[in-house]
Design an enzyme around this catalytic site. Structure first.
Site, PDB file in Angstrom:
ATOM      1  CD  GLU A  54      -3.043  -0.294   2.405  1.00  0.00           C
ATOM      2  OE1 GLU A  54      -3.129   0.843   2.887  1.00  0.00           O
ATOM      3  OE2 GLU A  54      -3.552  -1.299   2.936  1.00  0.00           O
ATOM      4  CG  ASP A  65      -3.541   7.781   8.460  1.00  0.00           C
ATOM      5  OD1 ASP A  65      -3.486   6.541   8.559  1.00  0.00           O
ATOM      6  OD2 ASP A  65      -3.683   8.389   7.392  1.00  0.00           O
ATOM      7  CE1 TYR A 179      -7.689  -1.879   6.433  1.00  0.00           C
ATOM      8  CE2 TYR A 179      -6.423  -1.401   4.473  1.00  0.00           C
ATOM      9  CZ  TYR A 179      -6.536  -1.425   5.835  1.00  0.00           C
ATOM     10  OH  TYR A 179      -5.492  -0.988   6.617  1.00  0.00           O
TER      11      TYR A 179
END
Lengths: 273, 399
Positions: A54, A65, A179
């Protein structure tokens, strides 16, 4: 579901499944600490046994994040890394003999500012087969999905334990792989995972024929092993990005760069063992 | 004019819901709950009660006679949101969302804050309703607004200094969203401006429209007609949208939003999103945004911590594009001059945010006549800014 031509990402999962293996998917931030080193790191990752990588596009406001990847973004942005830099890095690694598929991980705004048409033609030209946009939920992704399909780029969706009723809709538009987000929260290493996780992954697997990968918080060999038993892919991000962060002093000196890369390679090998 | 937002949270092309998957369910749940209570008489009565008995509404619509005479043009009224409990309009929304949080059974609330006004309002409402409260504030702003940090602590809230990015309002929003992602099950995010993912821009507007609703009633009573112009400062844009919204259909009423030009729109140090921004996705919605060619968000600058934000609420972008509202930049210096003027002519020290709106009227009013009615939304009082103003003055600025 419309018929999608298979790409390198699909072929890789098929091959791994035939071999009875789980895809090991490292995440790195492109341009951390600089683009040339990113190329070297990707080469090292493949040598260490990565199956897919990735490529994170650094962004000024990375909402999904945690602190480790935020810091990596900040380091990269000092060097004005753009999506185009990421495409250049991807192309450069091919000349260095890297064969594994790439999945670009980018927030939506940089894509939008590049222009969707230009973005997808560049994706194709750079040989990137997957795309994850963490702030583009299925409700907003119609146009992007159509263009991704046309460019033979797999738009990989995120599915969270809280997605509930929306899982079916998300899976109906999924490409490449699913995912699964391991837990609530942002990216970053975690010591433990909640109890319902295994059941959640199982239910996703039952609802889709696509491979299922897990990510967010997976940070050691034991966790990789544990999830490899129940998933088709395991993503490790922050733990590797932290290792890169620790190696920055080595990576930035000509005489110690090899040592820095070796440390990253060994760390990833250990994760996969 | 069509009703906005639509069911997807769109104001024309603007708005939407661009957030990580982990938040989608929480936002959908929030929207459902809000829609449910929106028309619930008991819920509305509880809000009205607190707005009146706790915050002191309605706030006066005050005819600023000396300012009017000084400028020698339009007749100027001030909508005195600064007279609310906690000193700004932010309490209107904090009360609304706080009660909603309680109805939804959430025991914890979080908020982001720039100037500290929304943080103080949220900490206040949390104390009032018995909710646990955490306020995210950019480290830079905690320094600029030490008094508000202390006020929040006095009210029992935890202030979390944010060290990421530019350490100002935008990063406080990011951090609040990140925290919310991890704690959606028991935490309600009281977002302070008309920004963010759907349903926040709509919800905040509806909790703030009391400003415009009252203004309408009051000006009709005082003048027997609607005003010619409404003027309000815009950072995220909550006081402005609250003032504008009830007048959107009245096309004879001009609506003017005033954004922060910092040291000037041709420098790197401004927060003039409408003047210099382009369309982009930021913190959950599509709107105008200060960004570079690659989609990286640019740092904003303003002497006013509340306007120091590179984005703007999506409904303002919509009002700009359909040309229903106009947006003008005002520099730090112009805002300070206006603060000075209002203090001396009316004995009212406005917040630096509100001083931007006053400054725009200083420019416009002399070219209008006494028959023109202008209403300024005086969104907050200036006590919190006294230190910044002193620092500016000592640094060689005006006054």
């Amino acid at each position: 579901m419309s018929v999608i031509t298979s790409n390198l990402l699909d072929e890789t999962f098929v091959r791994l499944q035939e071999e009875g293996k789980t895809a090991f998917i490292p995440f790195i931030t492109v341009g951390d600490p600089d683009p040339a080193t990113t190329v070297d790191i990707i080469v090292a990752l493949e040598q260490a046994g990565a199956d897919i990588v990735e490529l994170g596009v650094p962004y000024s406001d990375p909402l999904a994040d945690g602190p480790v990847i935020q810091r990596a973004s900040e380091r990269a942005l000092v060097r004005k890394i753009t999506i185009d830099t990421c495409f250049d890095v991807a192309r450069e690694t091919r000349t260095r003999g890297v064969n594994m598929p790439f999945v670009l991980f980018t927030y939506y705004n940089p894509v939008l500012q590049m222009g969707l048409d230009k973005f997808f033609s560049s994706m194709q030209a750079a040989g990137i087969s997957g795309l994850i946009i963490p702030d583009l939920p299925v409700e907003e992704s119609g146009e992007v999905l159509a263009l991704a399909d046309a460019a033979n780029v797999s738009l990989v969706p995120l599915v969270a334990p809280t997605s509930q009723d929306r899982i079916a809709v998300i899976l109906s538009k999924a490409r490449g792989f699913i995912y699964c987000v391991s837990s609530l929260g942002v990216t970053g290493e975690r010591a433990t995972f909640h109890e319902g996780l295994e059941a959640f992954i199982k239910s996703v697997k039952e609802m889709s024929d696509l491979p299922v990968a897990i990510g967010f918080g997976i940070s050691n060999a034991e966790q990789v092993r544990q999830f490899s038993k129940i998933c088709d892919g395991v993503v490790v991000g922050s733990a590797i990005v932290r290792k890169i962060e620790e190696s920055v002093p080595l990576l930035q000196q000509g005489h110690s760069k090899e040592e820095g890369l070796l440390q990253i390679r060994d760390f990833v090998r250990l994760l996969k063992s | 004019m069509t009703q906005v937002p639509d069911e997807h949270g769109r104001f024309g092309p603007f708005g939407g819901r661009y957030v990580p998957e982990t938040l989608m369910n929480a936002l959908i749940e929030l929207e459902k709950s809000y829609r449910h209570y929106e028309d619930d008489a008991e819920f509305q009565a509880e809000i009205s009660y607190l707005l009146k008995q706790y915050s002191g509404r309605e706030t006066p619509l005050y005819y600023a006679e000396r300012l009017t005479e000084h400028l020698g043009g339009a007749k100027i009224y001030l909508k005195r949101e600064d007279l609310n409990h906690t000193g700004a309009h932010k309490i209107n929304n904090a009360i609304g969302q706080g009660i909603l949080a309680k109805r939804m059974g959430k025991k914890k609330v979080i908020a982001e804050t720039g100037a500290g006004q929304h943080g103080v309002a949220t900490a206040t409402v949390a104390a009032l309703l018995g909710l646990e409260c955490k306020v995210f504030m950019g480290e830079e702003d905690t320094k600029r607004q030490q008094l508000n940090v202390f006020r929040m602590k006095l009210l029992g809230a935890e202030v979390v200094p944010v060290l990421s990015g530019t350490r100002t309002l935008k990063d406080a929003c990011n951090e609040a969203l990140r925290y919310w992602v991890s704690n959606v099950h028991d935490t309600f995010y009281i977002l302070g401006s008309a920004t963010g993912p759907h349903p926040y821009p709509m919800m905040v507007r509806n909790f703030q429209r009391v400003i415009g609703d009252e203004t309408r009633r009051q000006i009709l009573e005082a003048e027997g007609r609607l005003p010619d112009m409404l003027v309000a400062a815009v950072g995220g844009g909550s006081n402005a949208i609250g003032m504008f919204y009830p007048f959107v259909e009245d096309t004879d009423v001009q609506m003017v939003g005033v954004e922060a030009a910092g040291r000037g729109v041709d420098t790197e140090f401004h927060a003039a999103t409408m003047t210099k921004g382009t369309k982009g996705v930021f913190q959950g919605s599509l709107s105008y945004l200060l960004q570079d060619a690659f989609g990286q968000v640019l740092p904003a600058h303003s002497i006013s911590a509340g306007l120091d934000y590179p984005g703007i609420g999506p409904e303002h972008s919509y009002l700009k594009d359909i040309e229903r509202a106009k947006y003008y930049p005002i520099t730090d210096k112009e805002a300070l001059d206006a603060l000075h003027l209002l203090s001396r002519t009316e004995g009212i020290i406005p917040a630096l945010e509100s001083a931007h709106a006053v400054a725009q009227v200083v420019k416009l009013a002399p070219n209008m006549t006494r028959d023109d009615l202008v209403v300024i939304c005086l969104s907050g009082r200036g006590d919190k800014d006294v230190e910044s103003i002193m620092a500016y003055t000592e640094g060689g600025g005006i006054l």
